[in-house]
Design an enzyme around this catalytic site. Structure first.
Site, PDB file in Angstrom:
ATOM      1  N   GLY A   1     -31.438   6.073  -3.284  1.00 53.37           N
ATOM      2  CA  GLY A   1     -31.337   4.932  -4.178  1.00 53.37           C
ATOM      3  C   GLY A   1     -32.715   4.414  -4.531  1.00 53.37           C
ATOM      4  O   GLY A   1     -33.671   4.610  -3.771  1.00 53.37           O
TER       5      GLY A   1
ATOM      6  N   GLN B   1     -38.823  -1.593  -7.072  1.00 54.06           N
ATOM      7  CA  GLN B   1     -39.662  -0.733  -6.222  1.00 54.06           C
ATOM      8  C   GLN B   1     -40.718   0.028  -7.014  1.00 54.06           C
ATOM      9  O   GLN B   1     -41.679   0.524  -6.437  1.00 54.06           O
ATOM     10  CB  GLN B   1     -38.787   0.267  -5.464  1.00 54.06           C
ATOM     11  CG  GLN B   1     -37.884  -0.398  -4.432  1.00 54.06           C
ATOM     12  CD  GLN B   1     -36.984   0.632  -3.792  1.00 54.06           C
ATOM     13  OE1 GLN B   1     -35.908   0.908  -4.287  1.00 54.06           O
ATOM     14  NE2 GLN B   1     -37.434   1.215  -2.695  1.00 54.06           N
TER      15      GLN B   1
ATOM     16  N   CYS C   1     -35.795   3.060   3.655  1.00 60.25           N
ATOM     17  CA  CYS C   1     -36.125   2.603   2.310  1.00 60.25           C
ATOM     18  C   CYS C   1     -37.405   3.302   1.867  1.00 60.25           C
ATOM     19  O   CYS C   1     -38.347   3.400   2.646  1.00 60.25           O
ATOM     20  CB  CYS C   1     -36.336   1.087   2.342  1.00 60.25           C
ATOM     21  SG  CYS C   1     -36.795   0.384   0.755  1.00 60.25           S
ATOM     22  N   LEU C   2     -37.426   3.760   0.627  1.00 60.87           N
ATOM     23  CA  LEU C   2     -38.631   4.424   0.124  1.00 60.87           C
ATOM     24  C   LEU C   2     -39.828   3.476   0.114  1.00 60.87           C
ATOM     25  O   LEU C   2     -40.967   3.920   0.146  1.00 60.87           O
ATOM     26  CB  LEU C   2     -38.388   4.982  -1.286  1.00 60.87           C
ATOM     27  CG  LEU C   2     -37.356   6.114  -1.372  1.00 60.87           C
ATOM     28  CD1 LEU C   2     -37.124   6.510  -2.822  1.00 60.87           C
ATOM     29  CD2 LEU C   2     -37.787   7.314  -0.546  1.00 60.87           C
TER      30      LEU C   2
ATOM     31  N   HIS D   1     -27.978  -2.494  -0.400  1.00 63.81           N
ATOM     32  CA  HIS D   1     -29.417  -2.371  -0.112  1.00 63.81           C
ATOM     33  C   HIS D   1     -30.230  -2.443  -1.415  1.00 63.81           C
ATOM     34  O   HIS D   1     -31.208  -3.195  -1.501  1.00 63.81           O
ATOM     35  CB  HIS D   1     -29.650  -1.034   0.614  1.00 63.81           C
ATOM     36  CG  HIS D   1     -31.082  -0.688   0.856  1.00 63.81           C
ATOM     37  ND1 HIS D   1     -31.587  -0.477   2.126  1.00 63.81           N
ATOM     38  CD2 HIS D   1     -32.125  -0.489   0.004  1.00 63.81           C
ATOM     39  CE1 HIS D   1     -32.871  -0.181   2.025  1.00 63.81           C
ATOM     40  NE2 HIS D   1     -33.224  -0.180   0.752  1.00 63.81           N
ATOM     41  N   GLU D   2     -29.803  -1.678  -2.412  1.00 68.59           N
ATOM     42  CA  GLU D   2     -30.570  -1.642  -3.670  1.00 68.59           C
ATOM     43  C   GLU D   2     -30.472  -2.960  -4.427  1.00 68.59           C
ATOM     44  O   GLU D   2     -31.461  -3.431  -4.996  1.00 68.59           O
ATOM     45  CB  GLU D   2     -30.103  -0.490  -4.566  1.00 68.59           C
ATOM     46  CG  GLU D   2     -30.273   0.902  -3.978  1.00 68.59           C
ATOM     47  CD  GLU D   2     -31.681   1.197  -3.475  1.00 68.59           C
ATOM     48  OE1 GLU D   2     -32.644   0.623  -3.996  1.00 68.59           O
ATOM     49  OE2 GLU D   2     -31.798   1.996  -2.533  1.00 68.59           O
TER      50      GLU D   2
ATOM     51  N   HIS E   1     -32.949  -5.485  -3.383  1.00 78.12           N
ATOM     52  CA  HIS E   1     -34.308  -5.346  -3.950  1.00 78.12           C
ATOM     53  C   HIS E   1     -34.465  -6.213  -5.197  1.00 78.12           C
ATOM     54  O   HIS E   1     -35.531  -6.768  -5.448  1.00 78.12           O
ATOM     55  CB  HIS E   1     -34.598  -3.890  -4.320  1.00 78.12           C
ATOM     56  CG  HIS E   1     -35.024  -3.028  -3.166  1.00 78.12           C
ATOM     57  ND1 HIS E   1     -36.154  -3.279  -2.413  1.00 78.12           N
ATOM     58  CD2 HIS E   1     -34.471  -1.909  -2.636  1.00 78.12           C
ATOM     59  CE1 HIS E   1     -36.279  -2.341  -1.484  1.00 78.12           C
ATOM     60  NE2 HIS E   1     -35.263  -1.494  -1.586  1.00 78.12           N
TER      61      HIS E   1
HETATM   62 NI    NI Z   1     -34.924   0.195  -0.401  1.00 79.82          NI
END
Ligand code: NI
Length: 166
Positions: A46, A51, A91-92, A133-134, A137
Site C-alpha cells: 500500500g 508518503q 510501512c515503506l 493503515h493507508e 497516512h
Molecule cells: Ni505506511
C-alpha cells in the site's frame, strides 16, 4: 515513469493532513501510475500520496499474491467499522520496523476510483488492515503512533541514525 521518493519517519511532512481531491484528471492518473510503480518496486502492499509528499486524499493498495490487483481509493471514507483484529504491520516510510497494531476487523469504505466514479466496498482481514493503515497516512498518522512512547523513541533514534548514514 520515475520512481518517487518515499518520505521516511520521523520526517515532519508525514504529519501533513491531506486535502480532498477536487477533480480526477489525467494529472492525478499520472500520479497514480507513478505511485503504483513505486509501490511495486519497493515492494509494498500500500502507498498513500502523503508518503510521496503529495498531500491529497489518494491511496493505492494491492494485497494480491499475484501483484496485479491494484485498487485505487480517492477521497476515501470509512462508513462502518466492526470487530477487532491485531496484525503485525510495517510501512515503506518506517523501513525495517514491524509491530502489532489493533484495528477494526471489518470496514465499509466509500471512495472514488481511478475513473472518478464512486464505489463502496467491504473489506476484512489484510485488506481492512492495509486500508486503515493507508487512510491514517492521509490524516498525518503512521502506525508507530499506536506504539508505546518508549518504542516510538527507539524507532525514531534508529531511523535518524539510518538517515545520517546515507
Ligand atoms: Ni505506511
Amino acid at each position: 515513469m520515475p520512481l518517487l521518493d518515499i518520505l521516511e519517519y520521523p520526517d515532519p511532512r508525514l504529519l501533513t493532513v491531506a486535502q480532498p481531491v477536487d477533480v480526477v484528471d489525467d494529472d492525478l492518473r499520472a500520479l497514480i501510475d507513478d505511485m503504483a510503480e513505486t509501490m511495486y518496486a519497493a515492494p509494498g502492499v500500500g502507498l498513500a500520496a502523503t508518503q510521496v509528499n503529495v498531500h491529497v486524499r489518494l491511496v493505492i493498495v494491492d494485497v494480491s499474491e499475484t501483484r496485479d490487483q491494484l485498487q485505487v481509493f480517492i477521497n476515501p471514507e470509512i462508513l462502518e467499522r466492526d470487530g477487532e483484529q491485531s496484525c503485525e504491520e510495517g510501512c515503506l516510510s518506517v523501513p525495517g520496523i514491524y509491530d502489532t497494531v489493533t484495528r477494526a476487523a471489518r470496514i465499509k469504505v466509500r471512495a472514488l476510483g481511478r475513473d472518478g466514479v464512486p464505489f463502496e466496498i467491504e473489506a476484512e482481514e489484510m485488506l481492512a488492515v492495509c486500508l486503515q493503515h493507508e487512510f491514517d497516512h492521509l490524516e498525518g498518522k503512521v502506525f508507530v503512533d499506536y506504539l508505546s512512547r518508549l518504542k516510538q523513541s527507539r524507532i525514531r533514534t534508529r531511523l535518524e541514525k539510518r538517515a545520517r548514514r546515507r
